[in-house]
Design an enzyme around this catalytic site. Structure first.
Site, short mmCIF file in Angstrom:
data_model
loop_
_atom_site.label_atom_id
_atom_site.label_comp_id
_atom_site.label_asym_id
_atom_site.label_seq_id
_atom_site.Cartn_x
_atom_site.Cartn_y
_atom_site.Cartn_z
N ILE A 131 -30.88 -2.25 -18.00
CA ILE A 131 -30.85 -1.63 -16.66
C ILE A 131 -32.16 -0.91 -16.36
O ILE A 131 -32.45 -0.61 -15.22
CB ILE A 131 -29.67 -0.64 -16.51
CG1 ILE A 131 -29.80 0.55 -17.47
CG2 ILE A 131 -28.34 -1.35 -16.67
CD1 ILE A 131 -28.93 1.73 -17.07
N ASP A 132 -32.97 -0.63 -17.40
CA ASP A 132 -34.17 0.22 -17.20
C ASP A 132 -35.32 -0.47 -16.45
O ASP A 132 -36.20 0.19 -15.94
CB ASP A 132 -34.71 0.69 -18.55
CG ASP A 132 -33.77 1.67 -19.23
OD1 ASP A 132 -32.78 2.06 -18.60
OD2 ASP A 132 -34.02 2.04 -20.39
N ASP A 134 -37.81 -1.94 -17.74
CA ASP A 134 -39.03 -1.42 -18.37
C ASP A 134 -39.70 -2.42 -19.29
O ASP A 134 -40.35 -2.05 -20.26
CB ASP A 134 -38.70 -0.13 -19.15
CG ASP A 134 -37.66 -0.38 -20.24
OD1 ASP A 134 -37.08 -1.48 -20.29
OD2 ASP A 134 -37.43 0.54 -21.05
N ARG A 159 -23.80 13.35 -1.91
CA ARG A 159 -24.36 13.88 -0.66
C ARG A 159 -23.27 14.50 0.21
O ARG A 159 -23.47 15.56 0.82
CB ARG A 159 -25.07 12.76 0.10
CG ARG A 159 -25.62 13.17 1.45
CD ARG A 159 -26.30 12.00 2.12
NE ARG A 159 -27.49 11.60 1.39
CZ ARG A 159 -28.66 12.25 1.43
NH1 ARG A 159 -28.77 13.34 2.16
NH2 ARG A 159 -29.69 11.82 0.75
N ARG A 252 -26.03 22.51 -8.48
CA ARG A 252 -25.06 21.80 -9.32
C ARG A 252 -25.75 20.61 -9.98
O ARG A 252 -26.73 20.08 -9.45
CB ARG A 252 -23.88 21.28 -8.50
CG ARG A 252 -22.99 22.37 -7.94
CD ARG A 252 -22.18 23.03 -9.05
NE ARG A 252 -21.23 24.01 -8.54
CZ ARG A 252 -21.50 25.29 -8.32
NH1 ARG A 252 -22.72 25.76 -8.56
NH2 ARG A 252 -20.56 26.10 -7.87
O1 F6P Z 1 -32.15 1.18 -22.57
C1 F6P Z 1 -31.04 1.30 -21.79
C2 F6P Z 1 -30.47 2.70 -21.85
O2 F6P Z 1 -29.32 2.72 -21.03
C3 F6P Z 1 -31.43 3.81 -21.47
O3 F6P Z 1 -31.57 3.99 -20.09
C4 F6P Z 1 -30.79 5.00 -22.14
O4 F6P Z 1 -31.72 5.99 -22.42
C5 F6P Z 1 -30.25 4.40 -23.41
O5 F6P Z 1 -30.07 3.02 -23.16
C6 F6P Z 1 -28.96 5.01 -23.90
O6 F6P Z 1 -28.64 4.44 -25.11
P1 F6P Z 1 -27.22 4.57 -25.82
O7 F6P Z 1 -26.25 3.70 -25.07
O8 F6P Z 1 -27.45 4.08 -27.20
O9 F6P Z 1 -26.81 6.00 -25.73
#
Ligand code: F6P
Length: 328
Positions: A131-132, A134, A159, A252
Site C-alpha cells: 500500500i505504501d 514506495d 471531518r 484529537r
Molecule cells: O509496508 C506496508 C506497511 O503497511 C507500512 O505502511 C507499515 O509501516 C508496515 O507495513 C506495518 O507492518 P506490520 O503489519 O508488520 O505491523
C-alpha cells in the site's frame, strides 16, 4: 540457466495489500493459458522453507478478485535471510518440480529473490504489492489506490465530527518511509496540513500555519500525518504540543493503522494486478529474469530488481504546491 519452464510457484510476501488476490488469480490463469502448471506457496518465503505448497488451477482462484488480503497468506521471513534457510527452500522447490517463481511483495521481497536467484539460478519475476507505493521503477504498486480510497473515506467521516465540535484532528496514516499515502489522501480529503517523511516542516512552521488558518476563519482542521514523519513520529505528543501552544482548539488523534491494508480492492487495483500478473508470465516465457513488472505512464514494463530498492523517495513538488494552495 533454466530454459524450459513447466511449473511456476507463486507467493505473496511482506505486508499484505488489497489486490494481491487479483494478482495471484492473474498469475495462475496466465500460467494455465500458457499450458504451465502453477503452485501456490503459503506465507511467502516461510512456506517455501516449510514446503507448504498447493497446486492451483484456473478454478482454484475463482471468486477472489474482489477479496482483500491474500489467499496464500503473507509473512516477513527471517530464516530466508540465512543461507541454510534458502538451501532448504531450494530443495523443496526442486522436489516439487517448480522451475520458476513469481513473487508478489515489496522491495524486501525482491531483495530476497535476488539473492536466491544468484545462489540457485532459479528464474524469478516480481510483482509490486504494497500500500505504501514506495518501490522504485514503478509509478504505482498494487494496493495503493485502494488504501488511498480507504483513507479518504475515513477522513471524510472524521471531518463531520471535527466540524461539529470545532476540533483539530491529527490523522495518522501508514507509510513508514514514504509520504505518498499522506500526500495524495491528504489532498483528496482536503487536509489543512500534510506531514510527510520526505519534508521536515518543523513544529514552528506547523504552528504558524495552523494559527494563520484559524485567523482566516477556519473552525476545525485536519492534519494528515505520515507514520514516518519527523515531528509526527509520536502523534500523541504532537497533539499535546499543539493543544499547549494554541488556544481555542481541542485536539484529537485518530490512528488509522491496519484498516488501510484491508478491504475489497478498487477497480484500478484489480486491473493493475491483472495486467501485472499476465505480464509476469509473459516475462518468464520471454526469458526475462530478476525483474519486477512495473507500470510507467500506463505502460507495463520490466525493471531489474537492482533498480527497485526504495531509496530517497522523490517528492512530487507539484502535489506539495497544490496542497499548500488548497489549504489557504
Ligand atoms: O509496508 C506496508 C506497511 O503497511 C507500512 O505502511 C507499515 O509501516 C508496515 O507495513 C506495518 O507492518 P506490520 O503489519 O508488520 O505491523
Amino acid at each position: 540457466m533454466y530454459t524450459n519452464i513447466k511449473k511456476i510457484g507463486v507467493l505473496t510476501s511482506g505486508g499484505d495489500a488489497p489486490g494481491m488476490n487479483a494478482a495471484i488469480r492473474a498469475v495462475v490463469r496466465a500460467s494455465v493459458y500458457n499450458n504451465l502448471e502453477c503452485v501456490g506457496i503459503y506465507r511467502g518465503y516461510e512456506g517455501l522453507i516449510e514446503g507448504d505448497f498447493k497446486d492451483l488451477n484456473a478454478r482454484s482462484v475463482k471468486n477472489i478478485i474482489n477479496r482483500g488480503g491474500t489467499i496464500l497468506k503473507s509473512a516477513r521471513s527471517k530464516e530466508f535471510f540465512t543461507k541454510e534457510g534458502r538451501q532448504i527452500a531450494y530443495d523443496h522447490l526442486k522436489n516439487k518440480g517448480i522451475d520458476a517463481l513469481v513473487t508478489i511483495g515489496g522491495d524486501g521481497t525482491f531483495a530476497g529473490a535476488t539473492v536466491f536467484n544468484k545462489e540457485f539460478d532459479i528464474p524469478i519475476i516480481g510483482i509490486p504489492g504494497t500500500i505504501d507505493n514506495d518501490i522504485n521503477g514503478t509509478d504505482l504498486t498494487i494496493g495503493y489506490d485502494t488504501a488511498l480510497n480507504t483513507v479518504v473515506e475515513a477522513i471524510d467521516k472524521i471531518r463531520d465530527t471535527a466540524n461539529s465540535h470545532n476540533r483539530l484532528f491529527l490523522v495518522e496514516v501508514m507509510g513508514r518511509d514514504a509520504g505518498d499515502i499522506a500526500l495524495n489522501a491528504g489532498i483528496g480529503a482536503g487536509a489543512e496540513e500534510i506531514l510527510i517523511p520526505e519534508e521536515d516542516l518543523g513544529k514552528d512552521r506547523l504552528m504558524q500555519s495552523l494559527k494563520r488558518s484559524k485567523n482566516s476563519g477556519k473552525t476545525s482542521s485536519i492534519i494528515v500525518v505520515s507514520e514516518g514523519d519527523q515531528i509526527g513520529k509520536n502523534i500523541f505528543k504532537l497533539a499535546e504540543y499543539i493543544e499547549n501552544n494554541m488556544t481555542g482548539y481541542e485536539v484529537r488523534v485518530t490512528v488509522l493503522g491496519h484498516v488501510q491494508r484491508g478491504g475489497s480492492p478498487s477497480c484500478y487495483d484489480r486491473v493493475l494486478a491483472s495486467r501485472m500478473g499476465v505480464a509476469s508470465i509473459d516475462a518468464l516465457l520471454n526469458g526475462e529474469r530478476n525483474v519486477m513488472i512495473g507500470i510507467r505512464h500506463n505502460k507495463v514494463l520490466s525493471v531489474p530488481f537492482s533498480e527497485t530498492k526504495k531509496g530517497e523517495n522523490e517528492i512530487d513538488l507539484e502535489l506539495i504546491r497544490v496542497a499548500d494552495i488548497m489549504s489557504i
